[in-house]
Design an enzyme around this catalytic site. Sequence first.
Site, PDB file in Angstrom:
ATOM      1  N   HIS A 164      36.142  30.815  48.139  1.00 29.96           N
ATOM      2  CA  HIS A 164      36.752  31.986  48.060  1.00 29.96           C
ATOM      3  C   HIS A 164      37.986  32.478  49.143  1.00 29.96           C
ATOM      4  O   HIS A 164      37.553  32.084  50.225  1.00 29.96           O
ATOM      5  CB  HIS A 164      35.931  33.399  47.961  1.00 29.96           C
ATOM      6  CG  HIS A 164      36.377  34.632  47.297  1.00 29.96           C
ATOM      7  ND1 HIS A 164      36.861  35.403  48.118  1.00 29.96           N
ATOM      8  CD2 HIS A 164      36.102  34.920  46.267  1.00 29.96           C
ATOM      9  CE1 HIS A 164      37.119  36.683  47.291  1.00 29.96           C
ATOM     10  NE2 HIS A 164      36.775  36.224  46.207  1.00 29.96           N
ATOM     11  N   ASP A 181      32.070  33.986  40.294  1.00 28.59           N
ATOM     12  CA  ASP A 181      32.562  33.557  39.014  1.00 28.59           C
ATOM     13  C   ASP A 181      31.700  32.416  38.586  1.00 28.59           C
ATOM     14  O   ASP A 181      31.564  31.946  37.324  1.00 28.59           O
ATOM     15  CB  ASP A 181      33.735  32.989  39.094  1.00 28.59           C
ATOM     16  CG  ASP A 181      34.909  34.118  39.368  1.00 28.59           C
ATOM     17  OD1 ASP A 181      34.807  35.085  38.861  1.00 28.59           O
ATOM     18  OD2 ASP A 181      35.785  33.785  40.341  1.00 28.59           O
TER      19      ASP A 181
END
Length: 444
Positions: free
Chosen positions: A322, A379
């Site tokens: 991320h 996700d």
Amino acid sequence: MYDEAENITFGKGMTKMTRTATLILDGKKYELPVHEGAEGEIGIDITQLRAMSGVIAYDPGYANTGSCKSAITFIDGEKGILRYRGIPIEQFIDYPNFIEAAWLLIFGRLPQKPELRRFSELLTVHAPLHEAMKHHFEGFPVNAPPMAILSAMINTLSCFDEHLARFEDDEKFEVAAAKLISKVRTIAAYSYRRSMGQPFIYPDPKLRYCANFLHMMFSMPYDQYVIDPEVEDALNLLFILHADHEQNCSTSTVRMVGSSRANLFASCAAGVCALWGPLHGGANVAVIEMLDQIHKGGLKPEECIKLAKDKNSGFKLMGFGHRIYKNFDPRARVIKSQCDKVLYKLGIHDPLLDIARKLEELALKDPYFAERKLYPNVDFYSGIIMRAIGIPLDMFTVMFAIGRLPGWVAQWKEQHDDDTMRIARPRQIYIGERKTDYTPIINR
């Protein structure tokens, strides 16, 4: 030249309010104010840099640029911390109420019982769309992307409530926020029904927010969809986890558009467009597509890990790493446990979840991923939950938008309540041709 270690200093008798940094450029010194956030983060104020020196800061992607001061969300990517108005995201696990979290983000505190009841009633009252809006859906192709419909219809809402583009007090703003947050799920459900050639299902005033959304998605005139309480809780939590995430691409877009004094509906519609991008809201779709390809291709997770480490393989392990988090994404921990509960409750054995679990296990043990701080993000598991609930792949990003809407509303409000707000206008470093003369076409 600028040297942080030497030039950010405390002078004798200085307080934090007078802390400065010194920029040395071509032998000249420029004193720049330093701001310190509530959690100790440091920001060098360059608002007067161009006026003082004629130079600007260069920061593609704004990764090192603080565009605003905000009291809404705090993230510490190094430690894996996410807090809404100071409350750690993990503390919402036992109280998965998306509407309560929405109020918290927008108005800055947890609501009292009468306030939560009033806001919930506003959501119920404003869930239906104006009947004339139904005709707008007919103007879209049946296979139109749901995010395109969502953005267009949010803009259309302001046409039906033009007076709500102007807010004189918090009470009127609460009504506008409730209308937008409530109607967005109706728009989303209608766009899905339209794509399936199914009749629109009106919202049920007896159902709560998430249950009502699932009802509008999956009920039929002759068959009421029965909502499992654990599925409802999981959806509440999924929306909460996506409700705000500091100054990400879509939130920054809402603020950028809002800085021109564009109304709330137009600003949030722009946020939908930004979220539509595959590098932002479409990331969970990419995870499911990857897992599906692994499953159909008969690849073993061990092979995938090996391919992911090979730069020449062309294989990318989606859902890991991320831009902000250099530790475990705290949202991923929460959503993983919910994923297990939902699939167990529904009696679903999803081979994609088995693959996901094995990939996570192998990656966390592999020094290659640990050294690069590539941990599972939100996700990685959110798509599996939505898949289990029955949400189709092309609606995944729409679900993200529903969850993120309270954060956009909160950011828009915070910006518009700030008397020092200026219209956003980034600078650039021009690298094109220097002055040249026009050549008439006959001479070219």
